[in-house]
Write a protein that holds these residues in place. Structure first.
Motif, mmCIF file in Angstrom:
data_model
loop_
_atom_site.group_PDB
_atom_site.id
_atom_site.type_symbol
_atom_site.label_atom_id
_atom_site.label_comp_id
_atom_site.label_asym_id
_atom_site.label_seq_id
_atom_site.Cartn_x
_atom_site.Cartn_y
_atom_site.Cartn_z
ATOM 1 N N GLN A 76 -23.032 27.320 12.576
ATOM 2 C CA GLN A 76 -23.590 26.233 12.028
ATOM 3 C C GLN A 76 -23.355 25.939 10.637
ATOM 4 O OE1 GLN A 76 -24.823 23.447 13.654
ATOM 5 N NE2 GLN A 76 -25.076 22.226 11.464
ATOM 6 N N ASN A 77 -23.559 27.111 9.918
ATOM 7 C CA ASN A 77 -23.386 27.122 8.441
ATOM 8 C C ASN A 77 -21.883 26.882 7.924
ATOM 9 O OD1 ASN A 77 -24.192 27.865 5.574
ATOM 10 N ND2 ASN A 77 -22.749 29.392 5.815
ATOM 11 N N PHE A 78 -20.984 27.465 8.801
ATOM 12 C CA PHE A 78 -19.759 27.211 8.526
ATOM 13 C C PHE A 78 -19.086 25.867 8.777
ATOM 14 C CE2 PHE A 78 -15.217 26.725 10.333
ATOM 15 C CZ PHE A 78 -14.545 27.025 8.956
ATOM 16 N N ILE A 79 -19.653 25.164 9.786
ATOM 17 C CA ILE A 79 -19.608 23.891 9.913
ATOM 18 C C ILE A 79 -19.956 22.789 8.838
ATOM 19 C CG2 ILE A 79 -19.987 21.668 11.296
ATOM 20 C CD1 ILE A 79 -19.885 23.749 13.634
ATOM 21 N N GLU A 80 -21.312 23.225 8.251
ATOM 22 C CA GLU A 80 -21.821 22.333 7.366
ATOM 23 C C GLU A 80 -20.853 22.580 5.919
ATOM 24 O OE1 GLU A 80 -25.865 23.577 7.412
ATOM 25 O OE2 GLU A 80 -26.465 22.618 9.044
ATOM 26 N N VAL A 81 -20.719 23.725 5.409
ATOM 27 C CA VAL A 81 -19.981 24.310 4.443
ATOM 28 C C VAL A 81 -18.542 23.417 4.198
ATOM 29 C CG1 VAL A 81 -18.922 25.980 2.921
ATOM 30 C CG2 VAL A 81 -21.192 26.278 3.713
ATOM 31 N N THR A 82 -17.886 23.409 5.368
ATOM 32 C CA THR A 82 -16.632 22.949 5.544
ATOM 33 C C THR A 82 -16.745 21.423 5.407
ATOM 34 O OG1 THR A 82 -15.862 24.757 6.995
ATOM 35 C CG2 THR A 82 -14.551 22.802 7.101
ATOM 36 N N LEU A 83 -17.639 20.982 5.964
ATOM 37 C CA LEU A 83 -17.572 19.455 6.069
ATOM 38 C C LEU A 83 -17.774 18.876 4.620
ATOM 39 C CD1 LEU A 83 -18.378 18.497 9.757
ATOM 40 C CD2 LEU A 83 -16.229 18.439 8.740
ATOM 41 N N ALA A 84 -19.078 19.533 3.994
ATOM 42 C CA ALA A 84 -19.351 19.236 2.700
ATOM 43 C C ALA A 84 -18.280 19.121 1.935
ATOM 44 C CB ALA A 84 -20.546 20.130 2.275
ATOM 45 N N LEU A 85 -17.463 20.439 1.716
ATOM 46 C CA LEU A 85 -16.387 20.510 0.704
ATOM 47 C C LEU A 85 -15.397 19.778 1.001
ATOM 48 C CD1 LEU A 85 -15.124 22.314 -1.414
ATOM 49 C CD2 LEU A 85 -14.205 23.882 0.233
ATOM 50 N N MET A 86 -15.043 19.372 2.395
ATOM 51 C CA MET A 86 -13.984 18.508 2.545
ATOM 52 C C MET A 86 -14.252 16.906 1.947
ATOM 53 S SD MET A 86 -12.746 19.759 6.372
ATOM 54 C CE MET A 86 -11.247 18.564 6.642
ATOM 55 N N ALA A 87 -15.575 16.645 2.539
ATOM 56 C CA ALA A 87 -16.017 15.223 1.808
ATOM 57 C C ALA A 87 -15.838 15.250 0.239
ATOM 58 C CB ALA A 87 -17.365 15.155 2.162
ATOM 59 N N GLU A 88 -16.178 16.393 -0.370
ATOM 60 C CA GLU A 88 -16.170 16.491 -1.878
ATOM 61 C C GLU A 88 -14.786 16.462 -2.288
ATOM 62 O OE1 GLU A 88 -16.821 19.923 -5.242
ATOM 63 O OE2 GLU A 88 -18.101 20.128 -3.705
ATOM 64 N N LEU A 89 -13.786 16.941 -1.637
ATOM 65 C CA LEU A 89 -12.250 17.205 -1.970
ATOM 66 C C LEU A 89 -11.702 15.853 -1.562
ATOM 67 C CD1 LEU A 89 -11.668 20.867 -1.369
ATOM 68 C CD2 LEU A 89 -11.911 19.686 -3.601
ATOM 69 N N ALA A 90 -11.957 15.176 -0.580
ATOM 70 C CA ALA A 90 -11.310 13.868 0.001
ATOM 71 C C ALA A 90 -10.862 13.049 -1.052
ATOM 72 C CB ALA A 90 -12.118 13.399 1.001
ATOM 73 N N ALA A 91 -9.504 12.564 -0.982
ATOM 74 C CA ALA A 91 -9.012 11.778 -2.338
ATOM 75 C C ALA A 91 -8.727 10.295 -1.815
ATOM 76 C CB ALA A 91 -7.414 12.613 -2.374
ATOM 77 N N THR A 92 -9.083 9.901 -0.365
ATOM 78 C CA THR A 92 -8.927 8.382 -0.292
ATOM 79 C C THR A 92 -9.993 8.035 0.350
ATOM 80 O OG1 THR A 92 -7.840 9.150 2.014
ATOM 81 C CG2 THR A 92 -6.246 9.006 -0.121
ATOM 82 N N PRO A 93 -10.169 6.590 0.227
ATOM 83 C CA PRO A 93 -11.269 6.059 1.066
ATOM 84 C C PRO A 93 -11.251 6.250 2.741
ATOM 85 C CG PRO A 93 -10.163 4.711 -0.413
ATOM 86 C CD PRO A 93 -9.392 5.519 -0.448
ATOM 87 N N GLU A 94 -10.143 6.214 3.031
ATOM 88 C CA GLU A 94 -9.762 6.735 4.615
ATOM 89 C C GLU A 94 -10.372 7.731 4.993
ATOM 90 O OE1 GLU A 94 -6.575 3.570 3.115
ATOM 91 O OE2 GLU A 94 -7.463 5.612 2.552
ATOM 92 N N ALA A 95 -10.155 8.807 4.181
ATOM 93 C CA ALA A 95 -10.503 10.265 4.423
ATOM 94 C C ALA A 95 -12.051 10.196 4.307
ATOM 95 C CB ALA A 95 -9.715 11.020 3.564
ATOM 96 N N LYS A 96 -12.500 9.764 3.219
ATOM 97 C CA LYS A 96 -14.020 9.752 3.107
ATOM 98 C C LYS A 96 -14.800 9.205 4.051
ATOM 99 C CE LYS A 96 -13.541 9.823 -2.062
ATOM 100 N NZ LYS A 96 -14.030 11.269 -2.103
ATOM 101 N N ALA A 97 -14.254 7.845 4.880
ATOM 102 C CA ALA A 97 -15.030 7.255 5.690
ATOM 103 C C ALA A 97 -14.913 8.124 6.832
ATOM 104 C CB ALA A 97 -14.166 5.796 5.852
ATOM 105 N N ALA A 98 -13.849 8.707 7.236
ATOM 106 C CA ALA A 98 -13.467 9.401 8.433
ATOM 107 C C ALA A 98 -14.789 10.886 8.261
ATOM 108 C CB ALA A 98 -12.063 10.249 8.625
ATOM 109 N N LEU A 99 -14.653 11.283 7.054
ATOM 110 C CA LEU A 99 -15.666 12.526 7.070
ATOM 111 C C LEU A 99 -16.982 12.234 7.190
ATOM 112 C CD1 LEU A 99 -13.435 14.398 4.585
ATOM 113 C CD2 LEU A 99 -13.931 15.134 6.712
#
Length: 199
Positions: free
Chosen positions: A16-39
């Motif tokens: 659970q912690n890995f999932i939360e850390v991963t998705l939070a970081l991906m959302a922080e690093l996402a560079a496009t509106p499409e990626a941000k919306a998907a995440l």
């Protein structure tokens, strides 16, 4: 309904912690509106926990390259917490091999945390990791869900709409639904995380 039984499912806390850390970081690093919306949709989706499929935690031959990939990734400060979370979760996870992808023995391993055939069987959101040994090209493929990648190493990615590109360690990118894509490692192993959402 009165008298109905509610079944509660639990992910191992390290997972659970890995999932939360991963998705939070991906959302922080996402560079496009499409990626941000998907995440955003994926992060909302993983709040629901589905039944956990029986697994036999363990590694595949390609996992001999995991240590080197994680050491490299952890040198990027933003990725260090994710690497630590993965190291804590990994003993609970089952790596599957190249036999389902037509690759040579010892060349590929993956973990499907959420999604078809995964630790948590579901169709709405998928989350997993891919590890390629050096000098391996993953076959062209496509799928209906949209997808966001986070590269934890160097390596090249291909998309039919843009050709080959190199996001670099810590780079993210977005694949629209059903687009054909692939990846390949160079001198070093390639480690990447993928998150998908069916729209």
């Amino acid at each position: 309904m009165k008298g109905a039984t509610v079944t509660l499912y639990n992910r191992p806390p390290e997972v659970q912690n890995f999932i939360e850390v991963t998705l939070a970081l991906m959302a922080e690093l996402a560079a496009t509106p499409e990626a941000k919306a998907a995440l955003a949709g994926i992060r909302d989706g993983v709040k629901r926990v589905d039944p956990q499929a029986p697994r036999s935690p363990g590694r595949q031959p390609a996992c001999t390259h995991l240590g080197a990939a994680l050491v490299h990734a952890a040198q990027t400060p933003q990725l260090a917490p994710l690497c630590a979370a993965l190291e804590a979760a990994e003993p609970h996870l089952e790596w599957t091999g190249e036999e389902r992808n037509g690759l040579a023995s010892g060349s590929y391993a993956e973990i499907t945390l959420l999604g078809p055939g995964g630790h948590e069987e579901r169709r709405d959101v998928w989350l997993g990791l891919s590890l390629l040994a050096p000098h391996v090209r993953y076959p062209d493929h496509n799928h209906a869900p949209e997808e966001v990648y986070l590269a934890l190493s160097e390596g090249d990615f291909w998309r039919e709409t843009s050709g080959w590109f190199t996001p670099g360690t810590g780079g993210t990118f977005y694949n629209q639904p059903s687009v054909r894509h692939a990846m390949r490692s160079g001198e070093a192993p390639l480690l990447a995380i993928w998150a998908l959402r069916r729209v």
